[in-house]
Design a protein around this motif. Structure first.
Motif, PDB file in Angstrom:
ATOM      1  N   ILE A  77      -6.929  -5.247  -2.204  1.00  0.00           N
ATOM      2  CA  ILE A  77      -5.990  -4.410  -1.454  1.00  0.00           C
ATOM      3  C   ILE A  77      -5.809  -3.059  -2.139  1.00  0.00           C
ATOM      4  CG2 ILE A  77      -3.541  -4.203  -0.750  1.00  0.00           C
ATOM      5  CD1 ILE A  77      -3.763  -7.195   0.026  1.00  0.00           C
ATOM      6  N   GLN A  78      -5.787  -3.075  -3.463  1.00  0.00           N
ATOM      7  CA  GLN A  78      -5.678  -1.804  -4.189  1.00  0.00           C
ATOM      8  C   GLN A  78      -6.881  -0.906  -3.884  1.00  0.00           C
ATOM      9  OE1 GLN A  78      -4.405  -1.857  -8.341  1.00  0.00           O
ATOM     10  NE2 GLN A  78      -5.849  -0.216  -8.809  1.00  0.00           N
ATOM     11  N   ARG A  79      -8.069  -1.500  -3.904  1.00  0.00           N
ATOM     12  CA  ARG A  79      -9.290  -0.729  -3.605  1.00  0.00           C
ATOM     13  C   ARG A  79      -9.281  -0.219  -2.160  1.00  0.00           C
ATOM     14  NH1 ARG A  79     -13.016   0.244  -7.709  1.00  0.00           N
ATOM     15  NH2 ARG A  79     -13.723   1.523  -5.987  1.00  0.00           N
ATOM     16  N   TYR A  80      -8.775  -1.054  -1.264  1.00  0.00           N
ATOM     17  CA  TYR A  80      -8.673  -0.701   0.162  1.00  0.00           C
ATOM     18  C   TYR A  80      -7.762   0.518   0.334  1.00  0.00           C
ATOM     19  CZ  TYR A  80      -7.797  -1.636   5.196  1.00  0.00           C
ATOM     20  OH  TYR A  80      -7.680  -1.558   6.568  1.00  0.00           O
ATOM     21  N   LEU A  81      -6.626   0.518  -0.362  1.00  0.00           N
ATOM     22  CA  LEU A  81      -5.676   1.635  -0.287  1.00  0.00           C
ATOM     23  C   LEU A  81      -6.300   2.915  -0.859  1.00  0.00           C
ATOM     24  CD1 LEU A  81      -2.385  -0.185  -1.424  1.00  0.00           C
ATOM     25  CD2 LEU A  81      -2.876   0.656   0.880  1.00  0.00           C
ATOM     26  N   GLU A  82      -7.025   2.776  -1.971  1.00  0.00           N
ATOM     27  CA  GLU A  82      -7.660   3.941  -2.599  1.00  0.00           C
ATOM     28  C   GLU A  82      -8.737   4.537  -1.694  1.00  0.00           C
ATOM     29  OE1 GLU A  82      -7.077   2.344  -7.212  1.00  0.00           O
ATOM     30  OE2 GLU A  82      -9.026   2.126  -6.210  1.00  0.00           O
ATOM     31  N   GLN A  83      -9.532   3.653  -1.117  1.00  0.00           N
ATOM     32  CA  GLN A  83     -10.616   4.076  -0.230  1.00  0.00           C
ATOM     33  C   GLN A  83     -10.043   4.769   1.014  1.00  0.00           C
ATOM     34  OE1 GLN A  83     -12.968   0.779   1.179  1.00  0.00           O
ATOM     35  NE2 GLN A  83     -14.252   2.081   2.443  1.00  0.00           N
ATOM     36  N   PHE A  84      -8.987   4.165   1.572  1.00  0.00           N
ATOM     37  CA  PHE A  84      -8.352   4.734   2.759  1.00  0.00           C
ATOM     38  C   PHE A  84      -7.771   6.115   2.444  1.00  0.00           C
ATOM     39  CE2 PHE A  84      -4.831   5.615   5.599  1.00  0.00           C
ATOM     40  CZ  PHE A  84      -5.378   5.336   6.855  1.00  0.00           C
ATOM     41  N   ALA A  85      -7.096   6.238   1.299  1.00  0.00           N
ATOM     42  CA  ALA A  85      -6.454   7.501   0.906  1.00  0.00           C
ATOM     43  C   ALA A  85      -7.458   8.651   0.920  1.00  0.00           C
ATOM     44  CB  ALA A  85      -5.818   7.365  -0.473  1.00  0.00           C
TER      45      ALA A  85
ATOM     46  N   ASP B 252       6.530  -0.076   2.170  1.00  0.00           N
ATOM     47  CA  ASP B 252       5.305   0.621   2.564  1.00  0.00           C
ATOM     48  C   ASP B 252       4.666   1.196   1.302  1.00  0.00           C
ATOM     49  OD1 ASP B 252       6.638   2.987   1.921  1.00  0.00           O
ATOM     50  OD2 ASP B 252       6.890   3.648   3.983  1.00  0.00           O
ATOM     51  N   PHE B 253       3.536   1.839   1.472  1.00  0.00           N
ATOM     52  CA  PHE B 253       2.861   2.473   0.344  1.00  0.00           C
ATOM     53  C   PHE B 253       2.793   3.973   0.575  1.00  0.00           C
ATOM     54  CE2 PHE B 253       0.965  -1.800   0.540  1.00  0.00           C
ATOM     55  CZ  PHE B 253       1.215  -2.249  -0.751  1.00  0.00           C
ATOM     56  N   ARG B 254       3.132   4.736  -0.440  1.00  0.00           N
ATOM     57  CA  ARG B 254       2.919   6.185  -0.395  1.00  0.00           C
ATOM     58  C   ARG B 254       1.604   6.486  -1.117  1.00  0.00           C
ATOM     59  NH1 ARG B 254       5.754  11.071  -0.320  1.00  0.00           N
ATOM     60  NH2 ARG B 254       6.418  10.326   1.729  1.00  0.00           N
ATOM     61  N   LEU B 255       0.671   7.076  -0.382  1.00  0.00           N
ATOM     62  CA  LEU B 255      -0.599   7.510  -0.960  1.00  0.00           C
ATOM     63  C   LEU B 255      -0.488   9.023  -1.152  1.00  0.00           C
ATOM     64  CD1 LEU B 255      -2.946   5.708   1.656  1.00  0.00           C
ATOM     65  CD2 LEU B 255      -1.812   4.672  -0.308  1.00  0.00           C
ATOM     66  N   HIS B 256      -0.327   9.443  -2.393  1.00  0.00           N
ATOM     67  CA  HIS B 256      -0.136  10.863  -2.697  1.00  0.00           C
ATOM     68  C   HIS B 256      -1.480  11.443  -3.126  1.00  0.00           C
ATOM     69  CE1 HIS B 256       2.691  14.029  -4.712  1.00  0.00           C
ATOM     70  NE2 HIS B 256       1.584  14.587  -4.279  1.00  0.00           N
ATOM     71  N   VAL B 257      -2.009  12.349  -2.311  1.00  0.00           N
ATOM     72  CA  VAL B 257      -3.325  12.931  -2.591  1.00  0.00           C
ATOM     73  C   VAL B 257      -3.217  14.450  -2.693  1.00  0.00           C
ATOM     74  CG1 VAL B 257      -4.686  11.073  -1.537  1.00  0.00           C
ATOM     75  CG2 VAL B 257      -3.882  12.968  -0.119  1.00  0.00           C
TER      76      VAL B 257
END
Length: 342
Positions: A266-274, A210-215
């Motif tokens: 996909i990287q941009r998608y994850l950043e945008q979602f975060a 999975d991906f951890r999006l740390h904000v």
């Protein structure tokens, strides 16, 4: 000058790994920083016996009540809770709890905007709920309502009319329905569990990930991305959590290997979602949030699923991100103090 106090239950700041990082960043940012425990608060005299980092060591000193408190841990007893509550009513705290898994899920579901990313999920109050879920989805997981680091997560798959396959912390077993319900029934009476459709993200080699999006909030009170990184589980395990033997690697390396030419999208998608999710999620709470660890997966159809939202996430062990995390926290605390003074 802004005065920030770090409230923690441990007496010795040298045993709290991140305390030094916060002290170092505060010094660099021109902020006065000290560490303290609830037992060192003198309510009558409005002073705190705290510890400041000077010349390579923690020195005990008296401080007035700070402008803002970075509450780095929970109160541990009734006495400390009384002090915690007293301070909370008078001084801005940086961190506010988001509640347990069910509270988080229900808030997102009710608000509707990010509902399509949620995995079907129910509180496991009786075995009938489990039977209905496993009948509908074939593969489910059960996990403790207030668990952390992937502990207590069990995968169950229905095979045929009366046969089930189970993976409990890497231990695989097979059983019939009666055996399964005999195992499950006392479990859900002892502790609060949830049952969820099993959605998996798997690497080409068959590892779950999975991906951890740390904000975090920054010095302007705006959400920023501290880090995004993949967490990859050991072969045969059902969770990718670091606590259960998972590991990490660099995001771009991982995406290029797993997703080929579409890795950057996909990287941009994850950043945008975060960022869009953090702003939305923050709006669902009365108290402003300061930091989140958002766990998401991407299935075989490249659909993004929200696995979990964590309050006070730890930094990844692959990077030396303590200073990045500390910088955002200190600058956000300064922003809170300035806003409160105004």
């Amino acid at each position: 000058m802004t005065l920030i106090g770090m409230l923690h239950h441990r007496r010795d700041p040298s045993k709290v790994r991140k305390a030094y990082a916060y002290a170092a960043v505060a010094k660099a940012e021109g902020v006065t920083f000290f560490y303290f425990t609830p037992g060192k608060v003198n309510i009558k005299q409005q002073i705190i016996l705290g510890k400041a980092y000077e010349n390579g060591q923690w020195i005990e000193k008296e401080f007035p009540f700070p402008d803002v408190i970075y509450n780095a841990s929970y109160p541990e007893s009734e006495k400390t809770k009384h002090i915690f509550d007293y301070l909370y009513d008078r001084i801005p705290f940086t961190s506010h709890s988001i509640g347990d898994k069910l509270t988080v899920y229900n808030r997102i579901k009710k608000a509707n905007k990010f509902k399509q990313y949620l995995i079907p999920f129910y509180e496991l109050t009786n075995v009938q709920i489990f039977i209905d879920m496993v009948k509908r989805y074939q593969k489910v997981i059960i996990k403790p309502l207030s668990g952390h680091q992937g502990g207590g997560v069990v995968f169950i798959e229905k095979e045929g009319s009366n046969h089930y396959k189970m993976n409990d912390a890497g231990l695989e077993s097979s059983m019939n329905e009666k055996q399964l319900l005999d195992w499950l029934s006392p479990k859900i009476q002892e502790r609060d569990y949830v049952v969820q459709q099993f959605i998996t993200s798997q690497t080409k080699a068959g590892h779950v990930f999975d991906f951890r999006l740390h904000v975090q909030k920054n010095g302007e009170g705006k959400w920023v991305i501290t880090s995004i990184y993949p967490r990859i589980g050991r072969l045969g395990t059902i969770t990718s959590n670091m606590g259960s033997g998972g590991y990490s690697t660099y995001l771009d390396t991982f995406l290029q290997h797993e997703f080929g030419d579409s890795w950057y999208d996909i990287q941009r998608y994850l950043e945008q979602f975060a960022l869009s999710f953090s702003n939305h999620f923050d709006s669902l709470y009365e108290d402003e949030l300061d930091e989140l660890g958002i766990d998401v997966g991407i299935d075989a159809n490249q659909k993004l699923w929200l696995f979990e939202v964590n309050w006070r996430p730890g930094p990844p062990n692959i990077y030396s991100l303590e200073l990045d995390v500390a910088k955002n926290t200190i600058l956000y605390a300064k922003y809170l103090a300035d806003t409160n003074k105004r």
